[in-house]
Motif scaffolding. Sequence first.
Motif, PDB file in Angstrom:
ATOM      1  N   VAL A  21       0.833  -1.204   0.000  1.00  0.00           N
ATOM      2  CA  VAL A  21       0.000   0.000   0.000  1.00  0.00           C
ATOM      3  C   VAL A  21       0.865   1.250   0.000  1.00  0.00           C
ATOM      4  N   SER A  22       1.947   1.238   0.754  1.00  0.00           N
ATOM      5  CA  SER A  22       2.842   2.389   0.790  1.00  0.00           C
ATOM      6  C   SER A  22       3.463   2.640  -0.591  1.00  0.00           C
ATOM      7  N   ILE A  54      -8.277  -2.516   1.190  1.00  0.00           N
ATOM      8  CA  ILE A  54      -8.865  -3.484   2.101  1.00  0.00           C
ATOM      9  C   ILE A  54      -9.653  -4.570   1.357  1.00  0.00           C
ATOM     10  N   ARG A  55      -9.994  -4.330   0.106  1.00  0.00           N
ATOM     11  CA  ARG A  55     -10.752  -5.332  -0.670  1.00  0.00           C
ATOM     12  C   ARG A  55     -10.059  -6.688  -0.731  1.00  0.00           C
ATOM     13  N   ALA A 104      -2.656  -1.543   8.820  1.00  0.00           N
ATOM     14  CA  ALA A 104      -1.566  -1.528   7.844  1.00  0.00           C
ATOM     15  C   ALA A 104      -1.874  -0.631   6.658  1.00  0.00           C
ATOM     16  N   THR A 105      -3.146  -0.461   6.320  1.00  0.00           N
ATOM     17  CA  THR A 105      -3.499   0.409   5.199  1.00  0.00           C
ATOM     18  C   THR A 105      -3.754   1.843   5.639  1.00  0.00           C
ATOM     19  N   LEU A 110      -3.155   7.841   5.688  1.00  0.00           N
ATOM     20  CA  LEU A 110      -3.072   9.094   6.446  1.00  0.00           C
ATOM     21  C   LEU A 110      -1.889   9.947   5.982  1.00  0.00           C
ATOM     22  N   ARG A 111      -0.798   9.295   5.656  1.00  0.00           N
ATOM     23  CA  ARG A 111       0.363  10.033   5.147  1.00  0.00           C
ATOM     24  C   ARG A 111       0.044  10.658   3.790  1.00  0.00           C
ATOM     25  N   ALA A 112      -0.727   9.962   2.967  1.00  0.00           N
ATOM     26  CA  ALA A 112      -1.093  10.492   1.649  1.00  0.00           C
ATOM     27  C   ALA A 112      -2.049  11.670   1.770  1.00  0.00           C
TER      28      ALA A 112
END
Length: 124
Positions: A21-22, A54-55, A104-105, A110-112
């Motif tokens: 994700v990152s 999350i899917r 984890a996601t 939040l950073r994005a």
Amino acid sequence: LLTVFSVIALVLAAVGLYGVVSYSVSRRTREIGIRIALGAGSDYVVGTIIRQAIRPAVLGVVVGLLMAGVLGRLLQSLLFGVSAMDPLAVGTSTAVILLVSLAATAIPALRASRVHPSEALRNE
């Protein structure tokens, strides 16, 4: 011993999901910057990233529950003191997997959401 291996597997899965994700968010920095510049709120950005990430976790839980139902009947003779589809065990493991996936996601999402549009567009 089984608990230790389960925790190690859960941590490895969380680190792997976080990494994927990152990386995905870092590749989409320009797109996210444009969305924010056009007026998208941080809650929209976070929600979009979490929904997309999350899917696969939800799909994995559903497939895992189906396989546990099928294979649980075959392994019934090896289980002592619990049924093959013990509601407490199944519910707890499902909740833990989904919460760890959400955590984890959420960190990259939040950073994005804090990306400044001018810096996102300048980097490309």
